[in-house]
Scaffold this motif. Structure first.
Motif, PDB file in Angstrom:
ATOM      1  N   VAL A 182      20.724 -20.400  13.358  1.00 43.58           N
ATOM      2  CA  VAL A 182      19.110 -21.002  12.751  1.00 43.58           C
ATOM      3  C   VAL A 182      19.631 -22.523  13.409  1.00 43.58           C
ATOM      4  O   VAL A 182      18.335 -23.162  13.106  1.00 43.58           O
ATOM      5  N   GLU A 270      12.376 -17.508  20.518  1.00 46.65           N
ATOM      6  CA  GLU A 270      11.507 -18.138  19.601  1.00 46.65           C
ATOM      7  C   GLU A 270      12.163 -19.455  19.144  1.00 46.65           C
ATOM      8  O   GLU A 270      11.247 -20.141  18.450  1.00 46.65           O
ATOM      9  N   THR A 272      15.786 -21.925  17.701  1.00 46.15           N
ATOM     10  CA  THR A 272      16.941 -22.406  16.454  1.00 46.15           C
ATOM     11  C   THR A 272      15.151 -22.828  15.346  1.00 46.15           C
ATOM     12  O   THR A 272      15.189 -22.870  14.125  1.00 46.15           O
ATOM     13  N   ILE A 275      12.489 -20.881  14.202  1.00 49.46           N
ATOM     14  CA  ILE A 275      13.352 -19.594  13.148  1.00 49.46           C
ATOM     15  C   ILE A 275      14.120 -19.896  11.696  1.00 49.46           C
ATOM     16  O   ILE A 275      14.137 -19.769  11.093  1.00 49.46           O
ATOM     17  N   LYS A 278      10.929 -21.017   9.385  1.00 48.65           N
ATOM     18  CA  LYS A 278      10.087 -19.989   8.109  1.00 48.65           C
ATOM     19  C   LYS A 278      11.641 -19.397   7.407  1.00 48.65           C
ATOM     20  O   LYS A 278      10.836 -18.907   6.604  1.00 48.65           O
ATOM     21  N   GLU A 279      12.515 -19.669   7.921  1.00 49.16           N
ATOM     22  CA  GLU A 279      13.625 -18.915   7.235  1.00 49.16           C
ATOM     23  C   GLU A 279      13.856 -20.101   5.554  1.00 49.16           C
ATOM     24  O   GLU A 279      13.569 -19.798   4.211  1.00 49.16           O
ATOM     25  N   HIS A 363      15.190 -14.261   9.973  1.00 48.91           N
ATOM     26  CA  HIS A 363      14.496 -14.386  10.551  1.00 48.91           C
ATOM     27  C   HIS A 363      13.012 -13.269  10.498  1.00 48.91           C
ATOM     28  O   HIS A 363      12.210 -13.491  10.676  1.00 48.91           O
TER      29      HIS A 363
END
Length: 383
Positions: A182, A270, A272, A275, A278-279, A363
């Motif tokens: 992440v 994708e 990091t 990801i 978004k998180e 995710h």
């Protein structure tokens, strides 16, 4: 009933579809050990294992795939480094936010004459960097620090810590359980001697696979915790000294490595950055929704700066365990309640012994799920 999974700090779920397919591919089509067979399936498995080491090195900006060692999980990795390196009379630094994966081995080693000091953290879980150098002793040989708290998400500045430890020739070991996959981690910029990782959290892989990346210099000082067959130097009854065989006795969990291989490629595709964004967006949405509700105390920082996507709440007028139970029973929302295997962290955060209800985002979570969870909390609180 709708099901919402918010326990990603324990293990991420669901996994990318490619992960289960890779695990099944190994079981159904390969099935062989590495280094124990002179046939194509064994060679194919060895290629995937090496490629997975390369993918991990690329992720953590390290340059030697053979210095990537596989274990069952990050707890085993930390035990191998702590117990394989520290000797009676040695001193080690940890933070007051560490998980029991560090604290239990250290309390066991304390009985053998190894001492440790906890670097104090504030009520938000942040290390007091000004006191670190004053805690270093002539016999301080090692520091183990969790990159981000599994209780409140607070992150430590590992490059700042690394520069201090380097100045005093202290081996720096990073626990990346809550950040790997992440957040970007640069092994060399942080002056690490070893980086411990687990596959089933932010790396989006299956359970049963973890490991550590280690410098040759640090590896040479560590006695293997487990010894046995490696598929190499079979004529000798002594454990090989070279990496990764020195620390990889016995059969590797190849189905899990195949799954990790697929998840690392998924993360690579994708990115990091995507990801993480978004998180943290979901984390901010949740924090903004709960921080002003009467009867709820947010633990740690009230924003997403310097934090992983882990949020802990204390409920003042209703037992935390009851909240977690109602969220699951009435709304299908899965959280974790209690002390999260980190009593030292809870003492630092003033949440011991009651603990917290932890909401951890991954995710695969959605904005709709966060809003649904906020609505459920409002209803439980009678708002």
């Amino acid at each position: 009933m709708k099901r919402v999974y918010l326990d990603n700090a324990a293990t991420t779920y669901p996994k990318p579809e490619c992960v289960s397919k890779a695990v099944c591919d190994f079981i159904e089509n390969i099935g062989s050990n590495v280094g124990r067979g002179s046939y194509q399936n064994s060679y194919s498995a060895a290629q995937i294992v090496y490629e997975t080491r390369e993918l991990l090195c690329n992720l953590f900006k390290f340059n030697n795939p053979l210095s990537t060692v596989f274990t069952m999980n990050i707890t085993q990795s930390l035990n191998m480094l702590l117990k394989g390196f520290l000797k009676p009379g040695d001193h080690i630094l940890v933070s007051s936010m560490e998980h029991n994966a560090v604290m239990r081995p250290l309390n066991s080693l304390k009985k053998l004459g190894i001492e440790f000091t906890k670097i104090p953290c504030d009520v938000f879980g942040q290390i007091d960097y000004d006191v670190v150098e004053g805690l270093i002793k002539p016999n301080t040989k090692m520091a183990v620090i969790s990159h981000a708290s599994n209780v409140c998400g607070t992150m430590q500045d590992i490059e700042k810590l690394g520069s201090i430890f380097k100045k005093y020739n202290i081996h720096f070991v990073l626990d990346s359980a809550q950040t790997a996959g992440v957040f970007d981690i640069d092994f060399k910029k942080a002056n690490l001697s070893a980086l411990c990782f687990t596959g089933h959290k932010g790396l989006l892989g299956p359970q049963g696979i973890g490991g550590f990346i280690i410098t040759n210099e640090f590896a040479s000082k560590i006695t293997p915790l487990i010894e046995g067959g490696t598929g190499s130097l079979s004529e000798s009854e002594e454990q090989p000294e070279y990496l990764p065989d020195k620390f990889e006795a016995g059969t590797l969990c190849l189905p899990a490595i195949y799954g990790l291989n697929a998840s690392l490629k998924y993360i690579q595709k994708e990115t990091t950055k995507a990801i993480r964004e978004k998180e943290l967006y979901l984390t901010k949405l949740f924090i903004d929704g709960v921080k002003n509700i009467d009867g709820i105390k947010l633990i740690g920082y009230e924003d997403i700066k310097n934090r992983a996507p882990v949020v802990s709440l204390c409920f003042e007028d209703i037992d935390n365990s009851e909240v977690a139970f109602l969220l699951d029973r009435d709304y299908g929302i899965m959280t974790r309640v209690g002390l999260h295997c980190a009593p030292s962290a809870h003492k630092t955060l003033n949440t011991f012994p009651k603990g917290t209800v932890r909401f951890s985002f991954g995710h695969m979570n959605t904005e709709e799920e966060v809003k649904y969870t906020l609505d459920a909390i409002y209803k439980i609180m009678g708002k």
